[in-house]
Design an enzyme around this catalytic site. Structure first.
Site, PDB file in Angstrom:
ATOM      1  N   GLY A 106       0.924  -1.232  -0.015  1.00 52.57           N
ATOM      2  CA  GLY A 106       0.077   0.039   0.131  1.00 52.57           C
ATOM      3  C   GLY A 106       0.778   1.268  -0.057  1.00 52.57           C
ATOM      4  N   SER A 123       4.770  -5.650  -2.419  1.00 56.17           N
ATOM      5  CA  SER A 123       4.968  -4.253  -2.823  1.00 56.17           C
ATOM      6  C   SER A 123       5.580  -3.662  -1.517  1.00 56.17           C
ATOM      7  CB  SER A 123       3.593  -3.545  -2.931  1.00 56.17           C
ATOM      8  OG  SER A 123       3.662  -2.429  -3.685  1.00 56.17           O
TER       9      SER A 123
END
Length: 563
Positions: free
Chosen positions: A160, A238
């Site tokens: 995120g 990520s």
């Protein structure tokens, strides 16, 4: 030398109007419109979404109890062969260091053991779905694990861009993964954005120390659930993968985990330097109406006002210091105290000894490129875009590289988005990952590289049709494969889920991702990275990720900015 710009950074500025961005930030790409934000999907009253994608909710069929050193843990058994335990792992006051809790308690003062933790403050979700009291995790414990099983633990760190996400994001129900690997799966949360990385009163990496406290908490309690405290492996995608890299660069975290699984890490960006962080910190401090030494004033600021100030910081960061990037300006800082090494070529690489499994996906930049150039990209526009984004000599080398060149004879009606997509994927994800792997193996560690060529389109990626096309694997499309939460998987997806979970099971126990019935996965070396095609056969072609090109002839961002 002119500043090297992120190849597709300008696409982040595309808007449908001056007040309404076409794509907001999320993951490590431009994000989806708010109505498909990952943090809100699981709060929608849509049974199929909650059943397939989200941690199981509702009244438990039973409430198993486990005695831990810090009190009785009550869980929710929902008939899936797994018991789910939601728990608060640390306490923290705003912009203060967190501390591991001394007593087992449910998140957010809940009394229902099936309740899930609220997300940390972030844009795009309702106020009722988030809280600054967010240092919680969800444990998934298979019924097959008994008191003395000495089972491994996989700790998942969500992505995120360090500004969004939670333990309850779509696809992050750890039940299937826990059963398939016969391990405890812990999905954790940590403070995001300015709450975790830009404290006006000084601390720089609170989100990193939160994660460390989650690991300390697990060391205390996993033996009570049949786990082995010395067999903890970190996994994340990520920004979650970047968090693992930060922990690898933190000497005080070394004893808290034995290995790491890093998926789609934006290694091109590097960590923030202390100078860049301070520049951004000064700007953020100017956006709030308090002195950095006025604790009462700082604590009195509303969460929403701080998120507004965070948005101002994110929008201004690239103009303040280009090394911040437009894509992920809020991230950990190499402060020299907690994080002591950049783990790249800007500092001497340290001696290392942990085993790592590192992967990217086939089309990491697909969402950004095809979302930004929705109607195609002509060769003339492509050349102009590269020429305007890179120094002249660098642009010329990129356009001459066979992997990115416009084929001879193509007219200006051709669509060269594939070339730009490959360039973005190589620059930000694949090539710096391979460079890191070579360095890791040269300095004592063992690393296994892979690339997903089969995936499952992650919720929100359908906003860009390319990401739902057969053969496309966009950023985040590996998540549901790993967790085994693909809705109605096809044969190729089912096959890959089974393989990946078998390989992860082996890696959790041995540090080697080889499992019976599957092709041998050789570790990377300085001469051959041996990147395995996950969902395909054989090795990934080197392409432009040759050591003489990216990282040498063409510098990464962290090299250009010396961060």
């Amino acid at each position: 030398m002119a500043l090297l710009k992120l190849v597709f950074a300008s696409l982040l500025l595309l808007t449908t109007s001056s007040a309404s961005p076409l794509f907001h930030r999320d993951g490590d790409l431009v994000s989806f419109p708010p109505f498909v934000h990952r943090g809100i999907l699981c709060d929608l009253p849509i049974p199929v979404v909650q059943k397939l994608l989200c941690p199981r909710q509702g009244s438990p069929s039973s409430t198993p109890t486990v005695n831990t050193p810090i009190g009785a843990a009550q869980g929710a058994a929902d008939g899936s062969s797994v018991v789910r335990y939601s728990v608060k792992y640390a306490d923290a006051q705003r912009w203060q260091a967190s501390s591991v809790v001394a007593k087992w308690s449910l998140p957010n003062g809940k009394t229902d053991v099936s309740a899930l933790p609220l997300a940390c403050p972030q844009d795009g979700i309702d106020d009722s779905a988030m809280s600054e009291d967010c240092l919680s995790m969800i444990l998934y414990v298979p019924n097959s694990i008994k008191a003395n099983s000495k089972a491994p633990t996989l700790v998942w760190i969500h992505g995120g861009s360090f500004v969004s996400g939670s333990a309850t994001g779509p696809g992050l129900d750890g039940s299937n993964l826990a059963v398939a690997t016969n391990s405890i799966v812990a999905v954790i949360q940590y403070r995001l954005g300015v709450f975790g990385f830009f404290a006006p009163n000084g601390p720089k990496n609170l989100g990193v120390t939160d994660t460390m406290n989650a690991l300390k908490f697990l060391q205390k309690v996993v033996p009570s659930f049949g786990g082995d405290a010395s067999q903890v492996t970190l996994a994340g995608q990520s920004a979650g993968a970047s968090m693992i890299r930060a922990l690898l660069a933190t000497p005080s975290a070394t004893s808290l985990f034995k290995a790491g699984i890093i998926q789609s890490d934006t290694m091109d960006y590097g960590f923030l330097s202390t100078q860049t962080q301070q520049t951004m910190q000064d700007f953020f401090n100017s956006q709030i109406s308090c002195s950095s030494s006025d604790a009462a004033c700082l604590n009195g600021l509303s969460t929403s006002s701080l998120l507004d100030a965070q948005d101002n910081l994110a929008n201004a960061a690239f103009g303040l210091d280009n090394s911040a990037t437009q894509a992920e300006p809020i991230r950990p800082t190499t402060d020299g105290t907690l994080i002591t090494n950049t783990l790249d070529s800007t500092m001497p690489f340290p001696a290392v000894n942990k085993n790592l499994l590192i992967s990217t996906v086939l089309n990491e930049a697909g969402f950004t490129i095809y979302g930004g150039f929705q109607d195609g990209l002509s060769p003339s526009t492509y050349r102009s875009f590269i020429g305007g984004s890179f120094e002249t000599s660098v642009a010329a080398q990129l356009l001459a590289n066979v992997n990115y060149a416009v084929p001879a004879g193509d007219d200006d009606n051709s669509d060269v988005r594939p070339q730009l997509q490959q360039m973005g994927t190589d620059q930000v994800w694949r090539c710096p990952t391979w460079t890191f792997a070579r360095s890791w193996s040269q300095h004592g560690g063992k690393v296994y590289l892979g690339q997903y060529v089969v995936g499952s389109s992650y919720p929100g990626n359908e906003a860009v049709p390319f990401c739902t096309e057969s053969g496309s694997v966009c950023h985040q499309d590996d998540i549901e494969i790993v967790f085994g939460t693909v809705p109605n998987p096809n044969a190729a997806q089912s096959k890959l889920i089974k393989e990946v979970q078998a390989r992860y099971s082996s890696f959790l126990r041995t540090g080697v991702p080889n499992a019976s019935g599957y092709a041998n996965w050789a570790p990377a070396t300085s001469n051959n990275v041996n990147a395995l095609q996950l969902g395909g056969t054989g090795s990934v072609p080197v392409g432009a990720c040759d050591p003489s090109f990216w990282g040498d002839a063409i510098p990464y961002d962290y090299q250009l900015f010396d961060i």
